[in-house]
Design an enzyme around this catalytic site. Structure first.
Site, PDB file in Angstrom:
ATOM      1  N   HIS A  38      11.488  26.170  78.214  1.00 53.58           N
ATOM      2  CA  HIS A  38      12.476  25.112  78.458  1.00 53.58           C
ATOM      3  C   HIS A  38      13.034  25.161  79.887  1.00 53.58           C
ATOM      4  O   HIS A  38      13.733  24.233  80.312  1.00 53.58           O
ATOM      5  CB  HIS A  38      13.626  25.242  77.446  1.00 53.58           C
TER       6      HIS A  38
ATOM      7  N   ASP B  79      11.091  19.859  79.502  1.00 52.51           N
ATOM      8  CA  ASP B  79      12.151  19.293  78.664  1.00 52.51           C
ATOM      9  C   ASP B  79      11.591  19.005  77.271  1.00 52.51           C
ATOM     10  O   ASP B  79      10.392  18.787  77.096  1.00 52.51           O
ATOM     11  CB  ASP B  79      12.691  18.006  79.274  1.00 52.51           C
TER      12      ASP B  79
END
Length: 501
Positions: A481, A485
């Site tokens: 992450h 995204d």
């Protein structure tokens, strides 16, 4: 004339190897290119073939020993050559090393006299005391206490304010003179050449660190973790603290400075009873453990899961698999289709085929596809290089070839390096899906769940719903992450799903 058998270099960055098993005994005849022993390195396990035909006349390095590359580990003589008595190597000495430090602190009276005249006299006496005892059979007297330092330091600290031996005890080996270290010394110092190089460059005394490797050796990940924690906390290097302690009179401050490092690295004590069996980890298991811990510490792991309808592919396989196998000699499984769909989506979403380098993002133009292979002795991830240039047939052939050579220990080091994206298939064991750990320095890995027939709601052209039997399975994408995204990860997996359906 006997021919030497040497420890080969299995890649540019490989500095040493561990002999895990001798496949031949002293006196056995061997053929040229016949496997004679197995080795394990930081990159790959492999069988090493004989350089010549003849008779194995001597084994110089026993199973379980780790030696530098180009070390002579045995010799092969002429066919039928007589074997000298005692030609087989004894078990490596390191097995006897762990008990030595425990007994080392015991001989106190004989040594106080030669202790250096420095303020921390008790600490220096403790460090010097063991030296006279092992000097007959041990190459370096001060070295044996080092492996025990990380284990004994915390309990002593709790009992009395004299745990300072940990720091001074580490210093004598540094001043022991410029001479060649033996294999036993390197093992007692718990480090590989690469780790020692990193320690030297960063000013870290590896004897002050707690190692997680066999015989408490400090591994690459141990020292990198220490450096990372030191950078985050702003703590001084272990080596520089020890040096400062030697240069200045007070030794109590270094001890207190070193204590937090030991406490941070310490693990809860494990109670072992006589009903438990304690077995040392294999090299591949230790490397896997180190890499998994490194990845979880490095990447911000998140997993997204999609259900995929494989019915059309299942029908295609059913029609074509026999002819495909007969024509190409390769089975037509679901994996080449999944590989191909993932490759197409990687081209559309370059951030998934990327790496993070500090504060920079590296977008890989080539797609080198890692495929996890489960072995009886561990897990390995060979790489299909330039996978985007291969067809379904090319991917199927590459996957089968790499899997077969992984199981027979015939992979080359370069064939398990350089992957940019990985696919793992726990579904072959019946798993619905998993949340796989990302292999560093990649930023994503695709997990394939079991593919089976299930009742599914299907909608016809007129919008009517009905229950149908469909061939379905789950795909799970673990992604970093820090770079990817959630929306991009979902779009990537949605594109894979669309291609497969």
């Amino acid at each position: 004339m006997a021919t030497d058998i040497i420890m080969p270099q299995m890649g540019e960055s490989i500095a040493e190897g561990t002999i895990t098993k001798w496949l031949k005994k002293v006196g056995d005849p061997v053929k040229r290119d016949e496997p004679i022993f197995e080795i394990s390195t930081d990159k790959v396990d492999a069988e090493i073939p004989s350089p010549v035909a003849g008779t194995l006349v001597e084994i110089k390095v026993a199973e379980g020993a780790t030696v530098p590359i180009n070390t002579v580990v045995g010799s092969i003589g002429e066919a039928g050559e007589a074997v000298a008595p005692g030609a087989a190597a004894e078990k490596p000495a390191p097995a006897a090393v762990p008990p030595t430090p425990a007994a080392a602190p015991a001989p106190p009276p004989a040594a106080p006299a030669p202790a250096p005249a420095s303020p921390p006299t008790p600490a220096a006496a403790t460090a010097a005391a063991p030296a006279p005892e092992p000097s007959r059979g041990q190459p370096a007297g001060p070295t044996p206490p080092a492996p025990a330092a990380p284990k004994t330091a915390p309990p002593v600290a709790a009992a009395a304010p004299g745990p300072a031996p940990a720091a001074p005890a580490a210093a004598p080996p540094e001043t022991s003179g410029a001479r060649v270290e033996s294999i036993e010394e390197r093992i007692r110092q718990r480090s590989s050449p690469l780790v020692r190089k990193i320690a030297q460059e960063q000013g870290v005394d590896i004897r002050a660190l707690e190692g997680s490797g066999i015989y408490n050796r400090v591994t690459k990940n141990d020292i990198l973790s220490f450096l990372e924690n030191r950078k985050a906390s702003g703590a001084p290097a272990a080596g520089s603290a020890a040096t400062a302690a030697t240069a200045t009179a007070p030794s109590a401050p270094p001890a207190s400075a070193a204590a937090p490092a030991h406490e941070a690295a310490s693990r809860p004590a494990l109670a072992v009873s006589d009903r438990d069996e304690v077995v040392a980890m294999t090299k591949i298991r230790r490397i896997t453990a180190e890499n998994m811990i490194l990845s979880k510490r490095t990447s911000a792991h998140v997993t997204t899961v999609f259900q995929v309808d494989y019915t059309n592919i299942a029908k295609l396989r059913e029609r074509s698999k026999d002819a495909f196998l007969e024509k190409n000699g390769v089975k037509l499984t679901y994996l080449p289709f999944i590989f191909r769909a993932a490759i197409q989506s990687l081209k559309e979403f370059p951030q998934v085929n990327a790496s993070i380098d500090g504060e920079s993002i590296v977008y890989h133009k080539d797609i080198h596809l890692g495929m996890a292979v489960a072995l009886d002795w561990g897990l390995i991830v060979p790489v299909i290089r330039n996978a985007d240039e291969k067809s379904i047939l090319g991917l199927a052939r590459s996957a089968q070839d790499l899997a077969e050579r992984a199981r027979t220990k015939r992979l080359k080091p370069e064939e398990i390096q350089g992957g940019t994206f990985t696919v793992t298939n726990p579904g072959v064991f019946g798993s619905l899906f998993g949340t796989p750990i990302i292999p560093q320095p990649q930023v994503a890995i695709l997990g394939v769940g079991t593919i089976e027939k299930r009742p599914v709601v299907v909608t016809d052209e007129k919008g009517n719903d009905a229950l149908g039997i469909r061939t379905v399975g789950f795909l799970a994408l673990s992604f970093d992450h820090r770079l990817i995204d959630g929306a991009d990860a979902d779009r990537f997996l949605s594109a894979v799903k669309k291609t497969l359906e």
